[in-house]
Write an enzyme that holds these catalytic residues in place. Structure first.
Site, PDB file in Angstrom:
ATOM      1  N   GLU A  27       0.916  -1.206   0.003  1.00 39.96           N
ATOM      2  CA  GLU A  27       0.080  -0.034   0.058  1.00 39.96           C
ATOM      3  C   GLU A  27       1.013   1.303  -0.063  1.00 39.96           C
ATOM      4  O   GLU A  27       2.055   1.087   0.389  1.00 39.96           O
ATOM      5  CB  GLU A  27      -1.223  -0.130   1.162  1.00 39.96           C
ATOM      6  CG  GLU A  27      -0.317   0.011   2.363  1.00 39.96           C
ATOM      7  CD  GLU A  27      -1.104   0.902   3.530  1.00 39.96           C
ATOM      8  OE1 GLU A  27      -1.742   1.977   3.359  1.00 39.96           O
ATOM      9  OE2 GLU A  27      -0.988   0.272   4.725  1.00 39.96           O
ATOM     10  N   LYS A 161      -3.148  -1.599  16.233  1.00 42.18           N
ATOM     11  CA  LYS A 161      -2.484  -0.833  17.527  1.00 42.18           C
ATOM     12  C   LYS A 161      -3.565  -0.110  18.201  1.00 42.18           C
ATOM     13  O   LYS A 161      -4.760   0.108  18.123  1.00 42.18           O
ATOM     14  CB  LYS A 161      -1.479   0.196  17.034  1.00 42.18           C
ATOM     15  CG  LYS A 161      -2.067   1.385  16.078  1.00 42.18           C
ATOM     16  CD  LYS A 161      -0.996   2.486  15.709  1.00 42.18           C
ATOM     17  CE  LYS A 161      -0.133   1.751  14.588  1.00 42.18           C
ATOM     18  NZ  LYS A 161      -0.672   1.548  13.431  1.00 42.18           N
TER      19      LYS A 161
HETATM   20  N1  PSU Z   1      -1.964   2.109  10.368  1.00 39.54           N
HETATM   21  C1  PSU Z   1      -0.760   2.201  10.764  1.00 39.54           C
HETATM   22  N2  PSU Z   1      -0.133   2.817   9.428  1.00 39.54           N
HETATM   23  C2  PSU Z   1      -1.080   3.352   8.341  1.00 39.54           C
HETATM   24  C3  PSU Z   1      -2.170   3.069   8.476  1.00 39.54           C
HETATM   25  C4  PSU Z   1      -2.863   2.667   9.872  1.00 39.54           C
HETATM   26  O1  PSU Z   1       0.079   1.950  11.218  1.00 39.54           O
HETATM   27  O2  PSU Z   1      -0.486   4.020   7.529  1.00 39.54           O
HETATM   28  C5  PSU Z   1      -3.228   3.526   7.343  1.00 39.54           C
HETATM   29  C6  PSU Z   1      -3.441   2.419   6.477  1.00 39.54           C
HETATM   30  O3  PSU Z   1      -3.310   2.728   5.085  1.00 39.54           O
HETATM   31  C7  PSU Z   1      -4.805   2.115   6.655  1.00 39.54           C
HETATM   32  C8  PSU Z   1      -5.447   3.599   7.018  1.00 39.54           C
HETATM   33  O4  PSU Z   1      -5.637   1.529   5.848  1.00 39.54           O
HETATM   34  O5  PSU Z   1      -4.275   4.344   7.900  1.00 39.54           O
HETATM   35  C9  PSU Z   1      -6.792   3.580   7.821  1.00 39.54           C
HETATM   36  O6  PSU Z   1      -7.272   4.744   7.814  1.00 39.54           O
HETATM   37  P1  PSU Z   1      -8.765   5.129   8.154  1.00 39.54           P
HETATM   38  O7  PSU Z   1      -8.743   4.787   9.700  1.00 39.54           O
HETATM   39  O8  PSU Z   1      -8.905   6.674   8.001  1.00 39.54           O
HETATM   40  O9  PSU Z   1      -9.585   4.163   7.279  1.00 39.54           O
END
Ligand code: PSU
Ligand code: MN
Length: 310
Positions: A27, A161
């Site tokens: 990603e 996390k």
């Molecule tokens: N957790 C991490 N690093 C990240 C993300 C989550 O430790 O970069 C990113 C991932 O791309 C995940 C997104 O899909 O955050 C989730 O964001 P939201 O809660 O806005 O869907």
């Protein structure tokens, strides 16, 4: 399957998919919004190298000038890691970023969907989105979860996390019918730490058994993804006592500053790096490396079970 015609695949990825060479999707939100420049770009290149060493072809996914790209050049990785105008693109944002011919870094949800449209079944990331703390009033749940309920991709991560509500995230995944597998562990890992206090709903110890689960799920017609929760190596983990205090401080600041919606996760990740004096970034990079090694092994095991046409 033929990749969707709206996607732009690199020649290398297109050839690999055509001849059954294992491919691993990666990603780009983790690059543009999850880590600071220039470590983010170095991490992205290194992880692609680890996938190659494991015998698979890496396909980092992003939207550039409105075109969904499956596989990126070195210059494109640099752009994603350094340009200020790269939007964070989840499922709901895909139509807008494509229509306006803009740049977008894809989340777990949108990367899964674009990977599936290309015919890629294994995807490596760091951390999954999930149910946020306080979601019972804010209703803030990542679209990563709904996407896992509908798109056939195995997602290798280091768990969830505790900026999220881990228990509610596991409940939602159960409701959505998503298998959540502890890789080599009976405990669900919490990203920076190997433990979370929550049991992994199931445990698998080899890439071959993971690949067999993928085949069993999709051969039965059970649509949706699989979460492979691969704990950070012990040498790289942060003690929960340290990281929990830092996360609590960052969460309190996000409430104080009124940060909501798609900005929450990037804000918290940035503050956690600052508050930990950079320690959390080292752990984050180490766990992505570890996931990339497993991703290459899983893509290889899955390719061995799967005729080229699927
Ligand atoms: N957790 C991490 N690093 C990240 C993300 C989550 O430790 O970069 C990113 C991932 O791309 C995940 C997104 O899909 O955050 C989730 O964001 P939201 O809660 O806005 O869907
Ligand atoms: Mn959200």
């Amino acid at each position: 399957m033929t990749p969707h015609p709206m996607l732009a695949l690199t020649d290398e990825v297109r050839a690999a998919l055509a001849d059954g060479t294992p491919v691993v999707a990666l990603e780009s939100t983790i690059i543009s919004h999850g880590m600071p420049y220039p470590r983010n770009v170095a991490m992205a290149r290194e992880v692609e190298g680890i996938v190659r060493e494991g015998g698979a072809v890496p396909a980092t996914i992003a939207v550039l000038d409105g075109i969904p790209k499956i596989g990126l050049t070195t210059d494109e990785l640099e752009l994603l890691g350094s340009a200020p105008d790269v939007a964070k693109v989840s499922i709901r944002d895909l139509p807008h970023v494509i229509a306006t011919k803009a740049h977008g870094a894809t989340t777990v949800a949108s990367t899964m969907r674009l990977a599936a449209l290309a015919g890629i079944r294994v995807f490596v990331t760091g951390g999954l989105g999930g149910v946020h703390q306080g979601a019972t009033t804010t209703m803030d749940e990542s679209a990563d979860l709904t996407e896992l309920g509908r798109t056939d991709v195995a997602v290798i991560c280091a768990g969830v996390k505790s900026i999220l509500d881990i228990g509610l995230t596991l409940e939602r995944l159960e409701t959505l019918g998503v298998p959540v597998v502890g890789y080599g562990t009976g405990e669900f890992p919490s990203f920076y730490s190997r433990e979370s206090g929550f049991a992994a709903p199931m445990r698998v110890d080899t890439p071959e058994h993971l690949a067999a689960m993928m085949r069993a799920k999709w051969d039965l017609g059970l649509e949706g993804g699989i979460v492979v929760a691969n704990p950070v190596p012990a040498a790289d983990e942060m003690p929960r006592a340290d990281i929990d205090g830092i996360i609590a401080t960052a969460l309190a600041e996000s409430v104080e500053r009124g940060i909501t919606g798609k900005d929450i996760t990037p804000f918290l990740l940035g503050r956690i790096v600052e508050l930990s004096g950079g320690r959390s970034l080292e752990t984050n990079i180490a766990l992505v490396r570890n996931n990339a090694r497993l991703g290459a092994a899983l893509a290889t095991a899955y390719a061995a079970l799967t005729p080229h046409s699927r």
